[in-house]
Design a protein around this motif. Structure first.
Motif, short mmCIF file in Angstrom:
data_model
loop_
_atom_site.label_atom_id
_atom_site.label_comp_id
_atom_site.label_asym_id
_atom_site.label_seq_id
_atom_site.Cartn_x
_atom_site.Cartn_y
_atom_site.Cartn_z
N PRO A 102 0.27 -0.76 -0.02
CA PRO A 102 -0.27 -0.15 0.03
C PRO A 102 0.90 1.24 -0.05
O PRO A 102 0.32 2.72 0.25
N VAL A 103 2.22 0.99 -0.35
CA VAL A 103 3.03 2.71 0.01
C VAL A 103 3.17 2.43 -1.40
O VAL A 103 3.23 2.23 -2.57
N PHE A 104 3.16 4.17 -1.18
CA PHE A 104 3.39 5.18 -3.23
C PHE A 104 4.36 6.33 -2.50
O PHE A 104 3.86 7.35 -2.25
N THR A 105 5.67 5.57 -3.40
CA THR A 105 7.02 6.80 -3.10
C THR A 105 7.09 6.94 -4.64
O THR A 105 6.90 6.99 -5.48
N ILE A 106 7.10 8.81 -4.40
CA ILE A 106 7.98 10.06 -4.98
C ILE A 106 8.88 9.86 -4.53
O ILE A 106 9.04 9.91 -3.44
N ILE A 107 9.71 9.81 -6.47
CA ILE A 107 11.14 10.14 -5.90
C ILE A 107 11.48 11.56 -6.59
O ILE A 107 11.31 12.05 -7.87
N ILE A 108 12.16 12.77 -6.80
CA ILE A 108 12.64 13.65 -7.05
C ILE A 108 14.43 13.22 -7.12
O ILE A 108 14.79 12.86 -6.49
N ASN A 109 14.46 13.04 -8.50
CA ASN A 109 16.12 12.58 -8.95
C ASN A 109 16.38 13.72 -9.87
O ASN A 109 15.90 13.82 -11.00
N ASN A 110 17.01 15.17 -9.84
CA ASN A 110 17.91 15.50 -10.56
C ASN A 110 18.89 15.70 -10.24
O ASN A 110 19.31 17.15 -9.47
N PRO A 111 19.79 15.21 -9.74
CA PRO A 111 20.90 15.39 -8.76
C PRO A 111 22.27 16.86 -8.79
O PRO A 111 22.30 16.96 -8.57
N GLU A 112 22.04 17.02 -9.98
CA GLU A 112 22.67 17.80 -11.39
C GLU A 112 21.95 19.71 -10.29
O GLU A 112 23.22 20.36 -10.39
N VAL A 113 20.95 19.40 -10.04
CA VAL A 113 20.45 20.64 -9.16
C VAL A 113 20.35 20.07 -7.63
O VAL A 113 19.51 20.89 -7.13
N LYS A 114 20.56 18.82 -6.97
CA LYS A 114 20.28 19.12 -6.01
C LYS A 114 19.21 18.85 -5.90
O LYS A 114 18.74 18.71 -4.72
N ASN A 115 18.15 18.71 -6.76
CA ASN A 115 17.17 18.26 -6.64
C ASN A 115 16.22 19.36 -6.60
O ASN A 115 14.98 18.94 -6.24
N ALA A 116 16.82 20.74 -6.66
CA ALA A 116 16.11 21.68 -7.11
C ALA A 116 14.98 21.76 -8.06
O ALA A 116 15.26 20.92 -8.88
N VAL A 117 13.77 21.99 -7.38
CA VAL A 117 12.54 22.35 -8.25
C VAL A 117 11.84 23.51 -9.44
O VAL A 117 12.37 24.03 -8.80
N ASP A 118 11.90 23.37 -10.44
CA ASP A 118 11.59 24.51 -11.39
C ASP A 118 9.98 24.08 -11.62
O ASP A 118 10.07 22.84 -11.62
N GLY A 119 9.81 24.97 -12.41
CA GLY A 119 8.05 24.21 -13.23
C GLY A 119 7.78 23.44 -13.76
O GLY A 119 6.27 22.83 -13.00
N PRO A 120 8.50 22.82 -14.74
CA PRO A 120 7.69 21.54 -15.36
C PRO A 120 8.17 20.61 -13.77
O PRO A 120 7.24 19.74 -13.56
N THR A 121 9.06 20.66 -12.86
CA THR A 121 9.15 19.83 -12.15
C THR A 121 8.04 19.35 -11.27
O THR A 121 7.61 18.74 -10.19
N ASN A 151 14.62 25.77 -8.48
CA ASN A 151 15.52 25.90 -9.37
C ASN A 151 15.96 27.70 -9.83
O ASN A 151 15.30 28.03 -10.32
N LEU A 152 16.78 28.12 -9.10
CA LEU A 152 16.87 29.87 -9.66
C LEU A 152 17.23 29.67 -11.14
O LEU A 152 16.82 31.41 -11.54
N LYS A 153 18.24 28.70 -11.31
CA LYS A 153 18.51 29.54 -12.10
C LYS A 153 17.73 28.64 -13.57
O LYS A 153 17.33 29.54 -14.56
N ALA A 154 16.45 28.32 -13.14
CA ALA A 154 16.31 28.29 -13.83
C ALA A 154 14.75 29.19 -14.55
O ALA A 154 14.12 28.87 -15.46
N ILE A 155 14.95 29.16 -13.33
CA ILE A 155 13.51 31.07 -13.13
C ILE A 155 14.18 31.97 -14.32
O ILE A 155 13.55 32.59 -15.53
N THR A 156 16.07 32.73 -14.71
CA THR A 156 16.06 33.15 -15.67
C THR A 156 15.98 32.45 -16.71
O THR A 156 15.90 33.34 -17.91
N GLU A 157 16.24 30.94 -16.83
CA GLU A 157 15.92 29.98 -18.39
C GLU A 157 14.62 30.35 -19.06
O GLU A 157 13.87 29.45 -19.87
N GLY A 158 13.78 30.74 -18.17
CA GLY A 158 12.21 30.64 -18.28
C GLY A 158 11.55 29.41 -18.20
O GLY A 158 10.29 29.43 -18.80
N ARG A 159 12.11 29.04 -16.95
CA ARG A 159 11.59 27.25 -16.10
C ARG A 159 10.75 27.54 -15.26
O ARG A 159 11.43 27.02 -14.58
N GLY A 160 10.80 28.92 -14.72
CA GLY A 160 11.02 29.38 -13.37
C GLY A 160 9.55 28.19 -12.79
O GLY A 160 8.67 27.76 -13.57
#
Length: 256
Positions: free
Chosen positions: A10-29, A63-72
């Protein structure tokens, strides 16, 4: 896909997997996270979710860098929060499994969860204090409710790091485990919670959240309404039968 889903019902595990940015979250993520938790909510086989950051980091925030790239991250009054699910009130519990950094928006994701299983190397903090990025995903709301006004202001005003030991003392962490064990222990805890009668557990949980901001009198009325829903379900009758069979007595949770 940066956000992965692993189902071990009954467990549902959700994983953030973006090691290049230490799992920072941009708009799509953030959109992926929101969709993942909606999938969890609608999945009848999934009773408890675990949110985990892969590769030794829970989430380093937006992900602050993504903000400057239009993926904020989306910043709007309606819909999902900038980090994704942080405005949702799910009917089922979520446990955060935290290693490494849970800072800025990552801290807000952790606060949104019902419980936090934390590795000894975990670091919490309002690191966005350095860059003038505000807490807009519940940080200024959930943090003082969780750990108290004085301690919350200490974190929010200074941006300083809080380690696992201090987090446990403050009530920010529920469990502290060895490094590399957060996901494993969180999933074990999730399975334990999933063994309980679900209608009662969920209604008690929702009663806790619903009483926020209410007077004691109104909160007691609300609690009774949730409790009545549980009683009307008849779920307690099966529990009473189990008790009469001698199971679960003397605080024993192992044989129910």
């Amino acid at each position: 896909m940066v956000v992965l889903i692993e189902k071990n019902y009954p467990v549902f595990t959700i994983i953030i997997n973006n090691p290049e940015v230490k799992n920072a979250v941009d708009g799509p993520t953030a959109q992926e996270l929101g969709s993942a938790f909606r999938n969890f909510e609608s999945d009848e086989k999934a009773l408890v979710a675990v949110l985990w950051g892969a590769n030794g980091t829970f989430c380093s925030g937006a992900n602050l860098k993504a903000i400057t790239e239009g993926r904020g991250n989306k910043v709007e009054k309606e819909g999902d929060g900038p980090m994704g699910p942080t405005r949702m009130r799910l009917n089922k519990p979520v446990i955060a499994a935290i290693a490494g950094y849970a800072v800025a928006g990552g801290l807000e994701l952790a606060l949104w969860c019902d419980m936090r299983v934390v590795e000894k190397n975990a670091i919490f903090g309002v690191f966005c204090r350095r860059f003038g990025v505000p807490l807009v995903d519940g940080g200024t709301v959930r943090l003082p409710r969780l750990i108290g006004l004085s301690r919350a202001l200490d974190m929010i005003l200074t941006g300083r790091s809080i380690n696992a030991e201090e987090a446990l003392t403050w009530g920010l962490a529920n469990r502290v485990v060895d490094n590399g064990q957060a996901r494993i222990k969180a999933e074990i805890l999730a399975k334990e919670i999933a063994t309980f009668p679900q209608i009662c557990m969920r209604n008690d949980r929702l009663s806790v959240y619903s009483q926020m901001g209410l007077s004691v009198k109104d909160a007691m009325i609300k609690e009774f309404e949730f409790g009545l829903k549980t009683l009307e379900s008849g779920e307690y009758l099966e529990g009473s039968k189990i008790f009469t069979e001698g199971k679960g007595k003397h605080g024993n949770f192992n044989n129910i």
